[in-house]
Design a protein around this motif. Structure first.
Motif, PDB file in Angstrom:
ATOM      1  N   LEU A 118       0.853  -1.185   0.000  1.00 39.65           N
ATOM      2  CA  LEU A 118       0.000   0.000   0.000  1.00 39.65           C
ATOM      3  C   LEU A 118       0.890   1.237   0.000  1.00 39.65           C
ATOM      4  CD1 LEU A 118      -2.713  -0.957   2.658  1.00 39.65           C
ATOM      5  CD2 LEU A 118      -2.885  -1.105   0.172  1.00 39.65           C
ATOM      6  N   PRO A 119       0.514   2.289  -0.695  1.00 38.75           N
ATOM      7  CA  PRO A 119       1.349   3.494  -0.733  1.00 38.75           C
ATOM      8  C   PRO A 119       1.222   4.316   0.540  1.00 38.75           C
ATOM      9  CG  PRO A 119      -0.649   3.846  -2.009  1.00 38.75           C
ATOM     10  CD  PRO A 119      -0.683   2.406  -1.564  1.00 38.75           C
ATOM     11  N   THR A 120       2.223   5.130   0.816  1.00 39.91           N
ATOM     12  CA  THR A 120       2.137   6.102   1.902  1.00 39.91           C
ATOM     13  C   THR A 120       1.254   7.275   1.476  1.00 39.91           C
ATOM     14  OG1 THR A 120       4.042   7.397   1.172  1.00 39.91           O
ATOM     15  CG2 THR A 120       4.484   5.489   2.596  1.00 39.91           C
ATOM     16  N   GLN A 121       0.972   8.156   2.421  1.00 38.62           N
ATOM     17  CA  GLN A 121       0.187   9.353   2.087  1.00 38.62           C
ATOM     18  C   GLN A 121       0.860  10.146   0.971  1.00 38.62           C
ATOM     19  OE1 GLN A 121      -1.111  11.897   5.365  1.00 38.62           O
ATOM     20  NE2 GLN A 121      -0.634  10.242   6.796  1.00 38.62           N
ATOM     21  N   ASP A 122       2.147  10.430   1.144  1.00 39.46           N
ATOM     22  CA  ASP A 122       2.849  11.266   0.168  1.00 39.46           C
ATOM     23  C   ASP A 122       2.919  10.591  -1.194  1.00 39.46           C
ATOM     24  OD1 ASP A 122       3.238  13.249   2.037  1.00 39.46           O
ATOM     25  OD2 ASP A 122       5.244  12.551   2.606  1.00 39.46           O
ATOM     26  N   ASP A 154      -0.102   4.405   5.991  1.00 37.58           N
ATOM     27  CA  ASP A 154       0.214   5.161   7.203  1.00 37.58           C
ATOM     28  C   ASP A 154      -0.869   4.988   8.249  1.00 37.58           C
ATOM     29  OD1 ASP A 154       2.526   6.138   6.039  1.00 37.58           O
ATOM     30  OD2 ASP A 154       1.494   7.877   5.182  1.00 37.58           O
ATOM     31  N   PRO A 155      -0.523   4.504   9.450  1.00 45.98           N
ATOM     32  CA  PRO A 155      -1.538   4.360  10.498  1.00 45.98           C
ATOM     33  C   PRO A 155      -1.990   5.714  11.020  1.00 45.98           C
ATOM     34  CG  PRO A 155       0.646   3.850  11.356  1.00 45.98           C
ATOM     35  CD  PRO A 155       0.809   4.040   9.884  1.00 45.98           C
ATOM     36  N   ALA A 156      -3.267   5.801  11.373  1.00 46.14           N
ATOM     37  CA  ALA A 156      -3.791   6.999  12.029  1.00 46.14           C
ATOM     38  C   ALA A 156      -3.476   6.852  13.518  1.00 46.14           C
ATOM     39  CB  ALA A 156      -5.287   7.138  11.795  1.00 46.14           C
ATOM     40  N   THR A 157      -2.589   7.676  14.030  1.00 46.36           N
ATOM     41  CA  THR A 157      -1.945   7.460  15.324  1.00 46.36           C
ATOM     42  C   THR A 157      -2.919   7.233  16.468  1.00 46.36           C
ATOM     43  OG1 THR A 157      -0.140   8.868  14.554  1.00 46.36           O
ATOM     44  CG2 THR A 157      -0.239   8.384  16.913  1.00 46.36           C
TER      45      THR A 157
END
Length: 228
Positions: A118-122, A154-157
């Motif tokens: 899966l891609p990162t946000q950026d 990216d996990p949502a912290t």
């Protein structure tokens, strides 16, 4: 002898008011001109919805159903998960829950690569292109991309078992939990598949030509196999 402003003639007061009005009008004119120039500059950098779609030059489509982005060094799967074939015309883009999306990336062997993710946000945001009336994606290079939310890695912290998402309709970031289902587009680091890192590539005998017919891995015919 000086003139007392309190005793100045009415013509002098009228001149002062006229002078202030001229300055205010000039200031408004300058501001309006700057706004117009900024809009014109923005219009030169974006693509209108009604304009004929043009592929971005930094994308290099490959006949195995992948796209290499020369500007980032990433390789993308051209079709969103659930669709495939030429122009992504086979099947329909599907939504997946978070664990399903992770599993699909981890187990994908598309085009002979074993390191899809899966891609990162950026990385996912790099696919967005600004238009005069909103955001979108290069629809020539990435056809049939739904105008909806896609998963990122990216996990949502602050939320357990969650990940950030990106909306391809408005460019907004959101987040989803394990109960939510969103679209998936897979990516990999194009330079990672090499003799130095052989585990990221499938063995040569297992690689297949991507027939663009929507068949799942393992369903290829013997004639599709590459000769060693």
């Amino acid at each position: 002898m000086g003139t007392d402003p309190n005793n100045a003639p009415s013509s002098w007061c009228a001149f002062r008011e006229l002078d202030r009005g001229v300055v205010e009008r000039l200031a408004r004119l300058v501001v309006s001109s700057l706004v117009l120039l900024s809009r014109l500059a923005a219009a030169q950098d974006c693509v209108d919805w009604d304009a004929a779609p043009m592929p971005e030059p930094h994308y290099i489509p490959i006949q195995d159903g992948t796209v290499y982005d020369h500007s980032t060094g990433l390789m993308w799967k051209q079709c969103p998960e659930g669709s495939g074939g030429v122009g992504c015309a086979m099947g329909e883009p599907q939504t997946f829950r978070l664990e399903e999306a992770r599993w699909r990336a981890r187990d994908s062997r598309f085009a002979g690569y074993a390191d899809w993710r899966l891609p990162t946000q950026d990385e996912l945001r790099s696919l967005l292109r600004r238009r005069c009336h909103g955001l979108g994606i290069d629809s020539v290079t990435f056809p049939r991309t739904p105008a909806g939310y896609f998963w990122t890695s990216d996990p949502a912290t602050y939320y357990p078992d969650s990940a950030w998402t990106l909306d391809f309709r408005r460019g907004h970031l959101g987040y989803g939990t394990s109960r939510d289902a969103f679209y998936v587009r897979l990516v990999r680091d194009a330079g990672s598949c090499s003799p130095a890192r052989p585990a990221t590539c499938l063995p040569h005998a297992e690689r297949t030509l991507e027939p663009h017919d929507g068949r799942e891995p393992g369903m290829e015919e013997e004639s599709d196999q590459l000769n060693p």
